[in-house]
Design a protein around this motif. Structure first.
Motif, PDB file in Angstrom:
ATOM      1  N   LYS A 155     -33.354  19.432  27.533  1.00  0.00           N
ATOM      2  CA  LYS A 155     -34.586  18.852  28.053  1.00  0.00           C
ATOM      3  C   LYS A 155     -35.771  19.816  27.896  1.00  0.00           C
ATOM      4  N   ALA A 156     -35.984  20.235  26.669  1.00  0.00           N
ATOM      5  CA  ALA A 156     -37.071  21.176  26.371  1.00  0.00           C
ATOM      6  C   ALA A 156     -37.809  20.730  25.118  1.00  0.00           C
ATOM      7  N   ASP A 157     -39.112  20.827  25.145  1.00  0.00           N
ATOM      8  CA  ASP A 157     -39.907  20.528  23.964  1.00  0.00           C
ATOM      9  C   ASP A 157     -40.058  21.747  23.061  1.00  0.00           C
TER      10      ASP A 157
ATOM     11  N   ILE B 166     -27.494  25.512  11.140  1.00  0.00           N
ATOM     12  CA  ILE B 166     -27.988  24.418  11.982  1.00  0.00           C
ATOM     13  C   ILE B 166     -29.176  23.738  11.294  1.00  0.00           C
ATOM     14  N   ASP B 167     -29.145  22.404  11.253  1.00  0.00           N
ATOM     15  CA  ASP B 167     -30.237  21.680  10.593  1.00  0.00           C
ATOM     16  C   ASP B 167     -31.224  21.139  11.617  1.00  0.00           C
ATOM     17  N   ALA B 168     -32.295  20.504  11.124  1.00  0.00           N
ATOM     18  CA  ALA B 168     -33.367  20.022  11.987  1.00  0.00           C
ATOM     19  C   ALA B 168     -32.893  18.921  12.930  1.00  0.00           C
ATOM     20  N   ALA B 169     -31.991  18.074  12.455  1.00  0.00           N
ATOM     21  CA  ALA B 169     -31.498  16.994  13.307  1.00  0.00           C
ATOM     22  C   ALA B 169     -30.741  17.550  14.503  1.00  0.00           C
ATOM     23  N   CYS B 170     -29.941  18.594  14.254  1.00  0.00           N
ATOM     24  CA  CYS B 170     -29.193  19.201  15.355  1.00  0.00           C
ATOM     25  C   CYS B 170     -30.133  19.904  16.330  1.00  0.00           C
ATOM     26  N   GLU B 171     -31.188  20.547  15.795  1.00  0.00           N
ATOM     27  CA  GLU B 171     -32.169  21.187  16.679  1.00  0.00           C
ATOM     28  C   GLU B 171     -32.787  20.165  17.628  1.00  0.00           C
ATOM     29  N   ALA B 172     -33.109  18.989  17.106  1.00  0.00           N
ATOM     30  CA  ALA B 172     -33.704  17.951  17.939  1.00  0.00           C
ATOM     31  C   ALA B 172     -32.729  17.483  19.012  1.00  0.00           C
ATOM     32  N   ARG B 173     -31.428  17.352  18.666  1.00  0.00           N
ATOM     33  CA  ARG B 173     -30.443  16.921  19.659  1.00  0.00           C
ATOM     34  C   ARG B 173     -30.260  17.983  20.740  1.00  0.00           C
ATOM     35  N   ILE B 174     -30.297  19.265  20.341  1.00  0.00           N
ATOM     36  CA  ILE B 174     -30.196  20.340  21.331  1.00  0.00           C
ATOM     37  C   ILE B 174     -31.381  20.279  22.296  1.00  0.00           C
ATOM     38  N   ALA B 175     -32.577  20.009  21.753  1.00  0.00           N
ATOM     39  CA  ALA B 175     -33.749  19.895  22.613  1.00  0.00           C
ATOM     40  C   ALA B 175     -33.578  18.775  23.632  1.00  0.00           C
TER      41      ALA B 175
ATOM     42  N   ASN C 269     -35.420  31.637  15.815  1.00  0.00           N
ATOM     43  CA  ASN C 269     -35.999  30.342  15.490  1.00  0.00           C
ATOM     44  C   ASN C 269     -36.755  29.792  16.697  1.00  0.00           C
ATOM     45  N   PHE C 270     -37.980  29.345  16.448  1.00  0.00           N
ATOM     46  CA  PHE C 270     -38.794  28.745  17.505  1.00  0.00           C
ATOM     47  C   PHE C 270     -38.978  27.276  17.170  1.00  0.00           C
ATOM     48  N   PHE C 271     -38.303  26.424  17.931  1.00  0.00           N
ATOM     49  CA  PHE C 271     -38.357  24.982  17.710  1.00  0.00           C
ATOM     50  C   PHE C 271     -39.418  24.363  18.611  1.00  0.00           C
ATOM     51  N   VAL C 272     -40.277  23.526  18.015  1.00  0.00           N
ATOM     52  CA  VAL C 272     -41.283  22.763  18.762  1.00  0.00           C
ATOM     53  C   VAL C 272     -41.118  21.302  18.388  1.00  0.00           C
ATOM     54  N   ARG C 273     -40.907  20.460  19.379  1.00  0.00           N
ATOM     55  CA  ARG C 273     -40.669  19.057  19.111  1.00  0.00           C
ATOM     56  C   ARG C 273     -41.867  18.432  18.380  1.00  0.00           C
ATOM     57  N   GLY C 274     -41.574  17.783  17.281  1.00  0.00           N
ATOM     58  CA  GLY C 274     -42.605  17.125  16.509  1.00  0.00           C
ATOM     59  C   GLY C 274     -43.324  18.028  15.515  1.00  0.00           C
ATOM     60  N   LYS C 275     -43.042  19.334  15.546  1.00  0.00           N
ATOM     61  CA  LYS C 275     -43.728  20.250  14.644  1.00  0.00           C
ATOM     62  C   LYS C 275     -42.777  21.079  13.798  1.00  0.00           C
ATOM     63  N   GLY C 276     -41.496  21.033  14.079  1.00  0.00           N
ATOM     64  CA  GLY C 276     -40.550  21.792  13.271  1.00  0.00           C
ATOM     65  C   GLY C 276     -40.223  23.153  13.866  1.00  0.00           C
ATOM     66  N   THR C 277     -39.731  24.047  13.009  1.00  0.00           N
ATOM     67  CA  THR C 277     -39.209  25.340  13.451  1.00  0.00           C
ATOM     68  C   THR C 277     -39.873  26.466  12.670  1.00  0.00           C
ATOM     69  N   ASN C 278     -40.238  27.511  13.387  1.00  0.00           N
ATOM     70  CA  ASN C 278     -40.767  28.723  12.769  1.00  0.00           C
ATOM     71  C   ASN C 278     -39.700  29.811  12.867  1.00  0.00           C
TER      72      ASN C 278
END
Length: 402
Positions: free
Chosen positions: A114-116, A101-110, A138-147
């Motif tokens: 409806k989660a930041d 899964i890439d960053a673009a897909c993570e953003a679409r999942i968010a 993976n911990f995704f934070v909108r605008g900050k990326g994934t840890n």
């Protein structure tokens, strides 16, 4: 006999497609059955959604890990469990996400859930023995990326209430999120630079234009110290992922009078001189009491004028009209008077010197108009001591200026 793992590998592709389709329909239905809701773990807690863990074959372990992760988030300080029951399996298919899964897909999942902030994870058996599962949380934070945090544990941990699995999930959540979320404090001091202390711990320099500092959530005691200013302090309450502002007014400290060593030593010298003079006077009175004693006067009348009373008493030579018992009394009086005279010889000069030095120091201190140790060379001192030494004169002149 083939294991389920190997039977799946040997199953016809048409059967596998039907199984996948059935699973997707079931997951789609489940995703809208209800929502996972948890009360915040504290005031201002930040919501974190947990998407159901994805796995191709470790299905029991994935389901147990999902529940353990949600419990770990629910029990974490500063975090609350977000609202979602959707699975990563369904979302990946729906979003047509690539593998991995890439960053673009993570953003679409968010956007869909409806989660930041959200946690997602893929696990699999480490090898064909199916004794261990591993993956990445993976911990995704909108605008900050994934840890990302690696996970590996025994496949036997398939019960979501198992303490060992909960510990694995708790550690993974703490590592991925970085622990309790922090807030920020923007502090200004009206253009005065200083040192910042938070809860009595130094936080570094605070520039004159102010600064922003990351702090843990909760109440903090803030103190700013700067040379020439009184300490300024306040209390703030920091909220997660929130910047609060505070302003302190630095008040100039009143100049404290410098320590006047002349005055201190002058007073001390006068006190010492007065004490020495008192001791000398007391000893003089002791000598006079001996000279006025009746026994001394009676014996002194009998002793020839060319002889010393103390020497006669010490020698024991008989004298008409003097009893033998008077000799011991006179000897004791002589010893007492001798000691007193020695102390007088020491104490009176000491008193004179001490009082003289003390008077000079006090006269040139701030006590009576001088500037003490901080006096400039051009300043006029209240007292001036001028020694005069010549072939025929030795004297000291003392002048007071007012």
């Amino acid at each position: 006999m083939l294991s389920p793992f190997r039977r799946a590998l040997h199953a016809p592709s048409s059967i596998l497609r039907h199984l996948v389709a059935i699973c997707l329909v079931a997951l789609f239905a489940v995703s809208f059955v209800g929502k996972v809701v948890a009360a915040p773990s504290g005031s201002g807690a930040l919501p974190v959604a947990v998407v159901a863990v994805k796995s191709d074959f470790a299905l029991d372990q994935a389901e147990a890990l999902t529940q353990a992760l949600r419990k770990a988030v629910r029990d974490s300080d500063g975090w609350s469990l977000g609202e979602t029951t959707q699975s990563l399996e369904f979302l990946v298919v729906k979003m047509k996400c690539p593998e991995p899964i890439d960053a673009a897909c993570e953003a679409r999942i968010a956007d869909v859930i409806k989660a930041d902030r959200y946690l997602w994870c893929v696990i699999q058996f480490t090898d064909k023995s199916e004794q261990t599962v591993s993956g990445t949380l993976n911990f995704f934070v909108r605008g900050k990326g994934t840890n990302q945090v690696p996970i590996e544990y025994s496949a036997n941990l398939s019960d979501p209430t198992d303490d060992a699995l909960i510990q694995v999930a708790t550690k993974a959540v703490a590592d991925a999120t970085g622990g309790t979320p922090k807030g920020a404090l923007t502090l200004s001091t009206g253009g005065v630079a200083g040192q910042l202390f938070v809860d009595d711990k130094p936080m570094g320099a605070l520039p004159a234009e102010g600064g922003t500092f990351q702090l843990s959530t909760g109440r903090h005691h803030i103190v700013v110290k700067s040379p020439g200013y009184a300490d300024a302090e306040t209390s703030v309450v920091v909220q997660p992922a929130t910047t609060i502002e505070a302003s302190l007014t630095m008040v100039e400290a009143e100049d404290s009078a410098p320590l006047d060593l002349r005055m201190i030593f002058g007073i001390s010298a006068v006190v010492v001189g007065a004490g020495a003079g008192a001791v000398g006077l007391w000893q003089a009175l002791e000598v006079n009491s001996v000279r006025d004693d009746g026994t001394w006067l009676r014996v002194q009348e009998k002793v020839p004028t060319n002889k010393d009373v103390c020497e006669v008493a010490a020698s024991g030579d008989p004298i008409d009209g003097v009893a033998a018992s008077d000799y011991g009394t006179i000897t004791s009086m002589c010893d007492k008077a001798s000691t007193a005279e020695i102390l007088q010889a020491v104490m009176f000069p000491l008193a004179a010197v001490s009082v003289g030095v003390g008077a000079y120091l006090l006269g040139t201190s701030s006590l009576v108009g001088g500037d003490g140790d901080d006096a400039d060379d051009d300043d006029v001192q209240a007292w001036t001591v001028q020694p005069l030494i010549g072939p025929r004169v030795q004297a000291v002149t003392v002048t007071y200026t007012f």
